[in-house]
Design an enzyme around this catalytic site. Sequence first.
Site, PDB file in Angstrom:
ATOM      1  CD1 TRP A 195       3.906  34.831 -58.971  1.00  0.00           C
ATOM      2  CD2 TRP A 195       5.752  34.498 -57.739  1.00  0.00           C
ATOM      3  NE1 TRP A 195       4.624  33.810 -59.553  1.00  0.00           N
ATOM      4  CE2 TRP A 195       5.746  33.582 -58.815  1.00  0.00           C
ATOM      5  CE3 TRP A 195       6.818  34.478 -56.831  1.00  0.00           C
ATOM      6  CZ2 TRP A 195       6.775  32.663 -59.016  1.00  0.00           C
ATOM      7  CZ3 TRP A 195       7.828  33.557 -57.028  1.00  0.00           C
ATOM      8  CH2 TRP A 195       7.798  32.665 -58.111  1.00  0.00           C
ATOM      9  CG  ASP A 211       6.563  31.863 -67.374  1.00  0.00           C
ATOM     10  OD1 ASP A 211       7.298  31.664 -66.403  1.00  0.00           O
ATOM     11  OD2 ASP A 211       5.927  30.955 -67.940  1.00  0.00           O
ATOM     12  CD  GLN A 227       1.526  32.804 -66.108  1.00  0.00           C
ATOM     13  OE1 GLN A 227       1.255  31.829 -65.448  1.00  0.00           O
ATOM     14  NE2 GLN A 227       0.625  33.417 -66.878  1.00  0.00           N
ATOM     15  CD1 TRP A 262       3.572  30.334 -60.358  1.00  0.00           C
ATOM     16  CD2 TRP A 262       2.256  28.826 -59.383  1.00  0.00           C
ATOM     17  NE1 TRP A 262       2.832  29.730 -61.348  1.00  0.00           N
ATOM     18  CE2 TRP A 262       2.015  28.796 -60.761  1.00  0.00           C
ATOM     19  CE3 TRP A 262       1.526  27.969 -58.552  1.00  0.00           C
ATOM     20  CZ2 TRP A 262       1.084  27.927 -61.357  1.00  0.00           C
ATOM     21  CZ3 TRP A 262       0.602  27.108 -59.135  1.00  0.00           C
ATOM     22  CH2 TRP A 262       0.393  27.087 -60.518  1.00  0.00           C
ATOM     23  CG  PHE A 306      -0.864  28.263 -66.650  1.00  0.00           C
ATOM     24  CD1 PHE A 306      -1.305  28.830 -65.452  1.00  0.00           C
ATOM     25  CD2 PHE A 306      -0.350  26.969 -66.598  1.00  0.00           C
ATOM     26  CE1 PHE A 306      -1.229  28.133 -64.243  1.00  0.00           C
ATOM     27  CE2 PHE A 306      -0.273  26.266 -65.403  1.00  0.00           C
ATOM     28  CZ  PHE A 306      -0.709  26.835 -64.221  1.00  0.00           C
ATOM     29  NE  ARG A 340       3.253  24.342 -68.695  1.00  0.00           N
ATOM     30  CZ  ARG A 340       3.422  23.130 -68.162  1.00  0.00           C
ATOM     31  NH1 ARG A 340       2.407  22.275 -68.128  1.00  0.00           N
ATOM     32  NH2 ARG A 340       4.589  22.763 -67.676  1.00  0.00           N
ATOM     33  CD  GLU A 356       7.425  24.784 -67.751  1.00  0.00           C
ATOM     34  OE1 GLU A 356       6.500  24.303 -67.097  1.00  0.00           O
ATOM     35  OE2 GLU A 356       8.269  25.540 -67.248  1.00  0.00           O
TER      36      GLU A 356
END
Length: 515
Positions: free
Chosen positions: A20, A23, A39, A47, A79, A150, A205
């Site tokens: 998987w 970002d 990610q 995820w 992250f 974040r 984000e």
Amino acid sequence: AQAGTSRFRPAIHFTARDTWLNDPNGLVFYDGLYHLFFQNNPYGNVWGNMSWGHATSRDLLHWTEHPVAIACDETEDIFSGSVVVDHGNTSGFGTADAPALVAIYTSAYKAASEHSGTQAQSLAYSTDAGMTWRKYEGNPVLTRNSANFRDPKVFRYQGAYGACWVMVAVEAQHQKVVFYRSDDLKSWEFLSDFGPANADAGEWECPDLFPLAVDGDPGNIKWVLIVNVNPGAVAGGSGGQYFIGHFDGARFLPDEGSVAAPAGVSALGDSVAAAAALQECLWLDWGRDCYASVSFSNVPDGRRIIIGWMNNWDYANELPTAPWRSSMTLAREVHLTAVNGSARLVQQPVLADLCAGGQLPTAQDQMNAGTFELRNSAHQLPDAVPGSAQIIEAEILPGSTERVDFRLFRSSDGSKGTILSYNTTSAQLILDRRQSGNTGFHGKFASVESAPVDLENGVLKLLIVVDHCSVEVFAQGGKVVLTDLIFPETENPENWLSAEGGSATILKLTVSTLT
Ligand code: FRU
């Protein structure tokens, strides 16, 4: 592996080999290589176990995947974040001659951590040109004791009184971008915040902030603040918006007209007023599948290149591919240009032009047609070539037609296919994937996207990149971009161009393949 899904693996878009991804992270150019961290779940194709995967490329089209760069452990998930080249060795992680690459990432702390329940910013560094990474023992370097702080993007800011590091990050649930400064990447000082504004229904984000010259004029520099939103984007679910303004080293000041909708309007949900307000925002992409776009650092000649995650949180975990799941958009070089007196972003996919010194992709012409008329008729384009992406370039005078349609991956009976239409009455580009193939894996996948397009001298200009599971449309030199995933199932798919309800002049039509 899920039967039959290997044909969806893109030819010129990055996917992880068998896991998987979401970002793009830590985009950096260093020593001839573009690094793409991302990610990644190293143990599965949904995820979870968030870590930074790693790939490199010389041409931004063909990627080599490397071992996981920064791995999650029992105390933290890794992250999103960014990488800088610490040229001045401000952090002390490298030397003046051999600068370290420094990753600034979000520690999403787990129950076993003393920081449990918070997200804070941490460092890792590499002294071997990005291939292996070590976490800094002083982590986290910046906390607000917040559960949703974040996605730090750090850049070198050159002010009137010297240079420093600037971080843009988010307080995601408060729809705020927060700005910090540092001299050494280790200790950070709060500067200011920005938001909520424009599309603010969901979480904010993956922000980014960078300067660009408007139409190449060094006397007219504007700052672009990218803010990704989930949900609440113009096509539904997650997507990227941007603001144009000025950054004075401490604050971002949006230009008049850059903040379109009054804060909170988009929170009205599906109402007509909310939809109209969303159309007024500045969108990086009007399609369903372009999220978390951020830019590379350290690219020579001041070029600004962004990559997005080609997916949407609405259905991301259910895409019908295995063992890999999801991919990045093409790399897109961005510029600013004045549109009716206001600076706006334009994006061009990085195809062959950046490849000097790298491995050159083999583009092959399939068709190069001069001027012809289409009047309530259709013209067949060359078929897709398995293993390649297709690049369609067209300049069309829609004239008196009601609509001009590209039908991609069309079944011979015409019942299936992805339709890209220009509608003359509404002056909109419409991307319809309701009959594109497998749409049934999630109730929100079958969809129709639209974007307003201003023709120039009556001419519609399109650059369409079709890969095995995606369509990226760059209209009017990249002023309008639409990206959608598709999962075509037709056996011998055809491509067609047609004009209905009148006569259109095709000024230019080329189709080439890229492997
Ligand atoms: C955006 C995002 C980021 C976060 C990461 C976690 O897609 O939610 O805000 O850092 O994904 O994987």
